[in-house]
Design a protein around this motif. Structure first.
Motif, PDB file in Angstrom:
ATOM      1  N   ILE A   2     -12.712  11.745  -1.403  1.00 26.13           N
ATOM      2  CA  ILE A   2     -13.140  12.037  -0.036  1.00 26.13           C
ATOM      3  C   ILE A   2     -14.246  13.084  -0.088  1.00 26.13           C
ATOM      4  CG2 ILE A   2     -12.440  12.766   2.262  1.00 26.13           C
ATOM      5  CD1 ILE A   2     -11.092  10.213   1.340  1.00 26.13           C
ATOM      6  N   ASN A   3     -15.473  12.615  -0.043  1.00 25.04           N
ATOM      7  CA  ASN A   3     -16.641  13.482  -0.059  1.00 25.04           C
ATOM      8  C   ASN A   3     -17.379  13.287   1.254  1.00 25.04           C
ATOM      9  OD1 ASN A   3     -19.244  14.596  -0.427  1.00 25.04           O
ATOM     10  ND2 ASN A   3     -19.053  14.391  -2.653  1.00 25.04           N
ATOM     11  N   SER A   4     -17.517  14.349   2.005  1.00 23.48           N
ATOM     12  CA  SER A   4     -18.099  14.236   3.340  1.00 23.48           C
ATOM     13  C   SER A   4     -19.544  13.771   3.315  1.00 23.48           C
ATOM     14  CB  SER A   4     -18.011  15.590   4.058  1.00 23.48           C
ATOM     15  OG  SER A   4     -18.693  16.591   3.315  1.00 23.48           O
ATOM     16  N   ASP A   5     -20.203  13.889   2.175  1.00 26.52           N
ATOM     17  CA  ASP A   5     -21.609  13.490   2.073  1.00 26.52           C
ATOM     18  C   ASP A   5     -21.780  12.032   1.669  1.00 26.52           C
ATOM     19  OD1 ASP A   5     -22.390  16.095   2.693  1.00 26.52           O
ATOM     20  OD2 ASP A   5     -22.277  16.718   0.590  1.00 26.52           O
ATOM     21  N   GLU A   6     -20.679  11.344   1.385  1.00 26.29           N
ATOM     22  CA  GLU A   6     -20.761   9.968   0.920  1.00 26.29           C
ATOM     23  C   GLU A   6     -19.815   9.087   1.726  1.00 26.29           C
ATOM     24  OE1 GLU A   6     -19.882   9.877  -3.215  1.00 26.29           O
ATOM     25  OE2 GLU A   6     -21.463  11.286  -3.775  1.00 26.29           O
ATOM     26  N   VAL A   7     -20.062   7.784   1.670  1.00 26.35           N
ATOM     27  CA  VAL A   7     -19.146   6.838   2.304  1.00 26.35           C
ATOM     28  C   VAL A   7     -17.808   6.886   1.574  1.00 26.35           C
ATOM     29  CG1 VAL A   7     -18.700   4.413   2.792  1.00 26.35           C
ATOM     30  CG2 VAL A   7     -21.000   5.332   3.060  1.00 26.35           C
ATOM     31  N   ASN A   8     -16.713   7.035   2.315  1.00 28.24           N
ATOM     32  CA  ASN A   8     -15.387   7.091   1.699  1.00 28.24           C
ATOM     33  C   ASN A   8     -14.402   6.299   2.534  1.00 28.24           C
ATOM     34  OD1 ASN A   8     -14.048   8.953   3.704  1.00 28.24           O
ATOM     35  ND2 ASN A   8     -15.659  10.340   2.981  1.00 28.24           N
ATOM     36  N   ILE A   9     -13.175   6.329   2.123  1.00 24.48           N
ATOM     37  CA  ILE A   9     -12.147   5.467   2.702  1.00 24.48           C
ATOM     38  C   ILE A   9     -11.948   5.724   4.196  1.00 24.48           C
ATOM     39  CG2 ILE A   9     -10.130   6.949   2.321  1.00 24.48           C
ATOM     40  CD1 ILE A   9     -10.348   3.249   1.359  1.00 24.48           C
ATOM     41  N   ASN A  10     -12.311   6.911   4.674  1.00 27.46           N
ATOM     42  CA  ASN A  10     -12.162   7.223   6.100  1.00 27.46           C
ATOM     43  C   ASN A  10     -13.128   6.448   6.985  1.00 27.46           C
ATOM     44  OD1 ASN A  10     -10.001   8.996   5.928  1.00 27.46           O
ATOM     45  ND2 ASN A  10     -11.311  10.766   5.539  1.00 27.46           N
ATOM     46  N   ALA A  11     -14.102   5.788   6.378  1.00 26.98           N
ATOM     47  CA  ALA A  11     -15.032   4.975   7.167  1.00 26.98           C
ATOM     48  C   ALA A  11     -14.352   3.732   7.731  1.00 26.98           C
ATOM     49  CB  ALA A  11     -16.232   4.573   6.305  1.00 26.98           C
ATOM     50  N   ILE A  12     -13.194   3.373   7.177  1.00 29.45           N
ATOM     51  CA  ILE A  12     -12.467   2.182   7.618  1.00 29.45           C
ATOM     52  C   ILE A  12     -11.338   2.618   8.539  1.00 29.45           C
ATOM     53  CG2 ILE A  12     -11.214   0.133   6.886  1.00 29.45           C
ATOM     54  CD1 ILE A  12     -12.587   0.379   4.170  1.00 29.45           C
ATOM     55  N   ASP A  13     -11.341   2.121   9.740  1.00 28.39           N
ATOM     56  CA  ASP A  13     -10.376   2.534  10.758  1.00 28.39           C
ATOM     57  C   ASP A  13      -9.155   1.617  10.726  1.00 28.39           C
ATOM     58  OD1 ASP A  13      -9.109   3.653  12.915  1.00 28.39           O
ATOM     59  OD2 ASP A  13     -10.360   2.680  14.424  1.00 28.39           O
ATOM     60  N   CYS A  14      -8.153   2.034   9.968  1.00 20.59           N
ATOM     61  CA  CYS A  14      -6.905   1.259   9.876  1.00 20.59           C
ATOM     62  C   CYS A  14      -5.874   2.127   9.169  1.00 20.59           C
ATOM     63  CB  CYS A  14      -7.123  -0.045   9.098  1.00 20.59           C
ATOM     64  SG  CYS A  14      -7.453   0.203   7.344  1.00 20.59           S
ATOM     65  N   PRO A  15      -4.586   1.786   9.225  1.00 22.13           N
ATOM     66  CA  PRO A  15      -3.586   2.514   8.442  1.00 22.13           C
ATOM     67  C   PRO A  15      -3.861   2.388   6.947  1.00 22.13           C
ATOM     68  CG  PRO A  15      -2.538   1.159  10.124  1.00 22.13           C
ATOM     69  CD  PRO A  15      -3.973   0.751  10.088  1.00 22.13           C
ATOM     70  N   LYS A  16      -3.650   3.482   6.230  1.00 25.53           N
ATOM     71  CA  LYS A  16      -3.894   3.514   4.783  1.00 25.53           C
ATOM     72  C   LYS A  16      -2.603   3.947   4.091  1.00 25.53           C
ATOM     73  CE  LYS A  16      -8.575   4.895   5.969  1.00 25.53           C
ATOM     74  NZ  LYS A  16      -8.307   4.988   7.427  1.00 25.53           N
ATOM     75  N   PHE A  17      -2.188   3.167   3.100  1.00 25.89           N
ATOM     76  CA  PHE A  17      -0.904   3.391   2.443  1.00 25.89           C
ATOM     77  C   PHE A  17      -1.103   3.694   0.965  1.00 25.89           C
ATOM     78  CE2 PHE A  17      -0.004   0.645   6.048  1.00 25.89           C
ATOM     79  CZ  PHE A  17       1.137   1.215   6.603  1.00 25.89           C
ATOM     80  N   LEU A  37      -2.798  13.025  -2.865  1.00 21.36           N
ATOM     81  CA  LEU A  37      -2.161  13.185  -1.558  1.00 21.36           C
ATOM     82  C   LEU A  37      -2.695  14.374  -0.765  1.00 21.36           C
ATOM     83  CD1 LEU A  37       1.530  12.567  -2.698  1.00 21.36           C
ATOM     84  CD2 LEU A  37       0.119  10.983  -1.382  1.00 21.36           C
ATOM     85  N   MET A  38      -3.509  15.193  -1.357  1.00 20.13           N
ATOM     86  CA  MET A  38      -3.885  16.460  -0.738  1.00 20.13           C
ATOM     87  C   MET A  38      -5.208  16.399   0.032  1.00 20.13           C
ATOM     88  SD  MET A  38      -4.787  18.435  -4.313  1.00 20.13           S
ATOM     89  CE  MET A  38      -5.140  20.005  -3.541  1.00 20.13           C
ATOM     90  N   PHE A  39      -5.892  15.252   0.018  1.00 19.71           N
ATOM     91  CA  PHE A  39      -7.181  15.154   0.688  1.00 19.71           C
ATOM     92  C   PHE A  39      -7.019  14.695   2.138  1.00 19.71           C
ATOM     93  CE2 PHE A  39      -8.370  15.276  -3.688  1.00 19.71           C
ATOM     94  CZ  PHE A  39      -9.614  15.908  -3.699  1.00 19.71           C
ATOM     95  N   PRO A  40      -7.985  15.010   3.000  1.00 14.85           N
ATOM     96  CA  PRO A  40      -7.881  14.677   4.428  1.00 14.85           C
ATOM     97  C   PRO A  40      -8.172  13.204   4.711  1.00 14.85           C
ATOM     98  CG  PRO A  40      -9.969  15.765   4.011  1.00 14.85           C
ATOM     99  CD  PRO A  40      -9.206  15.801   2.711  1.00 14.85           C
ATOM    100  N   VAL A  41      -7.237  12.359   4.386  1.00 18.63           N
ATOM    101  CA  VAL A  41      -7.365  10.922   4.640  1.00 18.63           C
ATOM    102  C   VAL A  41      -6.849  10.626   6.043  1.00 18.63           C
ATOM    103  CG1 VAL A  41      -6.650   8.624   3.903  1.00 18.63           C
ATOM    104  CG2 VAL A  41      -7.074  10.408   2.192  1.00 18.63           C
ATOM    105  N   ASN A  42      -7.617   9.877   6.824  1.00 17.17           N
ATOM    106  CA  ASN A  42      -7.196   9.519   8.176  1.00 17.17           C
ATOM    107  C   ASN A  42      -6.154   8.400   8.141  1.00 17.17           C
ATOM    108  OD1 ASN A  42      -9.175  11.304   9.052  1.00 17.17           O
ATOM    109  ND2 ASN A  42     -10.696   9.695   9.390  1.00 17.17           N
ATOM    110  N   ASP A  43      -5.194   8.478   9.065  1.00 17.02           N
ATOM    111  CA  ASP A  43      -4.162   7.427   9.209  1.00 17.02           C
ATOM    112  C   ASP A  43      -3.498   7.143   7.867  1.00 17.02           C
ATOM    113  OD1 ASP A  43      -4.698   6.929  11.991  1.00 17.02           O
ATOM    114  OD2 ASP A  43      -6.536   5.939  11.352  1.00 17.02           O
ATOM    115  N   TYR A  44      -3.021   8.196   7.224  1.00 19.04           N
ATOM    116  CA  TYR A  44      -2.509   8.140   5.847  1.00 19.04           C
ATOM    117  C   TYR A  44      -0.986   8.079   5.867  1.00 19.04           C
ATOM    118  CZ  TYR A  44      -3.052   9.252   0.819  1.00 19.04           C
ATOM    119  OH  TYR A  44      -3.081   9.206  -0.549  1.00 19.04           O
ATOM    120  N   TYR A  45      -0.425   7.127   5.108  1.00 22.26           N
ATOM    121  CA  TYR A  45       1.020   6.950   5.041  1.00 22.26           C
ATOM    122  C   TYR A  45       1.442   6.789   3.589  1.00 22.26           C
ATOM    123  CZ  TYR A  45       0.393   6.034  10.006  1.00 22.26           C
ATOM    124  OH  TYR A  45       0.058   6.151  11.327  1.00 22.26           O
TER     125      TYR A  45
END
Length: 644
Positions: free
Chosen positions: A315-330, A344-352
């Motif tokens: 998860i690098n704010s300057d690059e495209v990362n997994i947070n660009a995809i809007d869906c649950p992430k497991f 597990l320690m990075f700010p992943v959106n919708d993380y399960y």
């Protein structure tokens, strides 16, 4: 439903004719035979659905037929289209008589863009030839649609085309409207306009697409239905759209360089294949090229599933990362969360978090702020290819498919800890050696409580949440020590009782076992080979890593492959299987009782085979990878609010 295979060839293509009127079946068969005489490489099958109450529309009929098709490609036609020659038979013949898909692509297909497809309509779609695998990857035909299902499928094929083979589908549009128009077509048109409205807005085509569709609806006096349906899809907080897209693909991440004797790779691969088998859309990503994220960020992705994947740590704010995809992430974790805390320690959106051990799932939810919830989700079991239910070819008495680690090596690492942590680690180690039923977290808490009474200066380690997590991470080697210690105790108890044990891999070539001639060490085996070894053994031993509320693939695989599972205890085993009926459980506190249990079941074939039969019945129903796909779908629907 009846499936009539009129002929079977070595060709590329099957033509499936769907007949929903028994009275015209014979006429369709006669026409099909005539067509086949002209196209000798064409497989022709007829799906008869008039007597199947579970088939409510053509989409469902087509999805049901896919499992029968043996060729790479398939074309579906409805009976009236087949008889009235709406489909271009020259086009079909050209595909059927090709020996290589590239021939089709070069000579008979024109690549239509998403924009062009959207501006055309189902009436002008005169041919759609799709690879069976591509249909499965995108989730099959949408069985919630009553009509124009080929057209809607084509749009999804184009949407997910970056993840499909360039030769997975061939399409032909006519220059004028040649197919009948049904009222239900306009519900489908409303749905695709609503589904793709954001994309159409981005490319400045929404207004034109809506007007084109409204003009078409007005011509057939269906504008009111079109507008009413469009409003329903758009205005219902997108819940209806989510329901309509329930089979949109799950993206499965396979980290090929992050393997554990190929287990992680196998989990990803087997989930992928099981999803295709049950009609769940699924896309498998095998490399770390971030281009797939760029491609997927504007697609309809149902969820992302990674098996201990470091994609969630990138998860690098300057690059495209997994947070660009809007869906649950497991994240599926089967080691303790402390062991993979970096993921597990990075700010992943919708993380399960998913885990075969509910304790691990709870720990992840409690201790990592990005994890919104943790769920118990066991791996599926697998059966070795070609194994029959009456398999009796047992070469071995007892095998163990796990590896060996010398706990003494970890103890040496323990001495490298700083003073306070080394002190806590020693206390924890003594506690777990005395009572192996405790989880790592419980042992840590009890040890800290004990230390407080002895030495208050450690108070900060207990009260500072972040510091506590770091300290626990440093102390994780205690769990590794105890796991290795008890695994060695179990193995030695069996060997000292003169029971022959078969193990696999170089990790067992340790001087500790040098004196044991009854320890038979085989070479490394891959996942599939391991299944066969289980099938060849009367009993398969399981000794968990420090899992206390878990079911692992080693337990399930032994049951699927007709080998009696003898395992140490866990809460999940008791909740899902009956000791003495579907498996045999032993307690790490009473390891000395294990050899007698093994001998009993080796000497009592009927009792052993009774338990094996019960276990196979249970896991076949509840613990296949196909069932795990269903379980994950239920979790996703719960998260999306679609479970009511």
């Amino acid at each position: 439903m009846n499936w009539i295979e009129l002929n079977k060839t070595e060709g590329l293509l099957t033509l499936v004719v769907i007949v929903n009127d028994k009275n015209i079946l014979e006429g369709v068969k006669d026409s099909a035979f005539g067509l086949q005489r002209e196209m000798t490489k064409l497989n022709i099958c007829i799906e008869c659905v008039w007597d199947d109450e579970t088939i409510e529309n053509y989409s469902m009929a087509k999805n049901a037929a896919i499992k029968y098709v043996q060729t790479k490609y398939v074309i579906f036609v409805k009976d009236e289209e087949f008889l009235k020659n709406f489909y271009d038979q020259i086009w079909i013949g050209a595909i059927a008589n090709s020996d290589d898909p590239k021939d089709i692509d070069r000579a008979f297909s024109y690549k239509y863009s998403f924009e062009r497809i959207m501006m055309l309509n189902n009436s002008r779609l005169s041919g759609l030839c799709v690879s069976v695998n591509a249909i499965k990857q995108v989730g099959g035909f949408n069985d919630l649609l009553e009509s124009a299902e080929d057209y809607e499928l084509l749009l999804r094929l184009e949407e997910y085309s970056p993840f499909l083979d360039s030769l997975d589908y061939f399409v032909k549009f006519a220059n004028f409207e040649i197919k009948p128009v049904y009222r239900e077509d306009f519900v489908t048109y409303a749905y695709v306009l609503a589904r793709y409205r954001k994309k159409l807005e981005q490319i400045k085509l929404l207004t034109s697409a809506v007007k084109r569709t409204e003009d078409w609806a007005k011509l057939f006096d269906q504008k009111e239905l079109l507008n009413k349906s469009f409003s329903a899809f758009v205005d219902n907080d997108e819940k209806l759209l989510k329901q309509m897209g329930i089979k949109d693909p799950i993206v499965v991440i396979m980290d090929e360089d992050n393997l554990c004797l190929d287990v992680i790779e196998e989990f990803a691969s087997r989930f992928y294949k099981a999803a295709l088998n049950v009609g769940r859309g699924v896309i498998l990503i095998k490399n770390k090229n971030k281009q797939w994220i760029e491609d997927a960020k504007n697609m309809h992705i149902r969820a992302i599933l990674g098996f201990q994947s470091d994609i969630f740590a990138d998860i690098n704010s300057d690059e495209v990362n997994i947070n660009a995809i809007d869906c649950p992430k497991f994240m599926d974790i089967f080691d303790h969360p402390l062991y993979i805390s970096y993921f597990l320690m990075f700010p992943v959106n919708d993380y399960y978090c998913l885990s075969p051990d509910m304790d691990y799932a709870k720990f992840a939810k409690t201790n990592f702020t990005s994890v919104k919830e943790g769920y118990s989700w066991w791996p599926g079991g697998s059966r070795v290819s070609g194994l029959s239910l009456d398999w009796k070819n047992k070469t071995y008495d007892l095998i163990f498919m796990g590896s060996f680690t010398d706990y003494r090596d970890y103890i040496r690492e323990l001495y490298n800890l700083k003073g306070e942590e080394r002190y806590i680690a020693n206390k924890m180690l003594q506690l777990l050696k005395k009572d192996p039923s405790k989880t790592f977290e419980v042992a840590y808490k009890e040890t800290i409580d004990l230390v407080f009474r002895e030495d208050e200066y450690l108070h900060d380690l207990y009260n500072d949440r972040k510091l506590t997590l770091v300290t626990m991470n440093h102390l994780w080697m205690v769990a590794r020590i105890v796991t290795a210690l008890y695994r060695e105790k179990v193995i030695k108890a069996l060997l000292d009782s003169n029971i022959e044990l078969h193990v696999y891999g170089n990790s067992w070539k340790n001087k500790i076992f040098a004196k044991y001639e009854n320890l038979k060490i085989h070479g490394e085996v891959n996942y599939e080979e391991g299944l066969l070894e289980m099938a060849k053994s009367k009993i398969s031993l399981n000794v968990f890593s420090w899992h206390k509320d878990c079911i692992t693939e080693r337990v399930l695989n032994s049951m699927f492959n007709m080998s009696l599972c003898i395992s140490d205890d866990s809460k999940a085993l008791h909740e899902n299987f009956i000791d003495g009926e579907e498996l045999v459980v032993f307690n790490l506190k009473n390891i000395d009782e294990l050899p007698d249990k093994v001998r009993f079941y080796l000497n009592n074939d009927n009792e052993r085979e009774r338990i094996i039969a019960n276990a196979y019945k249970k896991v076949s129903k509840n613990h296949s990878w196909e069932r795990r796909v269903e379980d994950l779908d239920n979790i996703i629907n719960e998260i999306l609010g679609l479970d009511d």
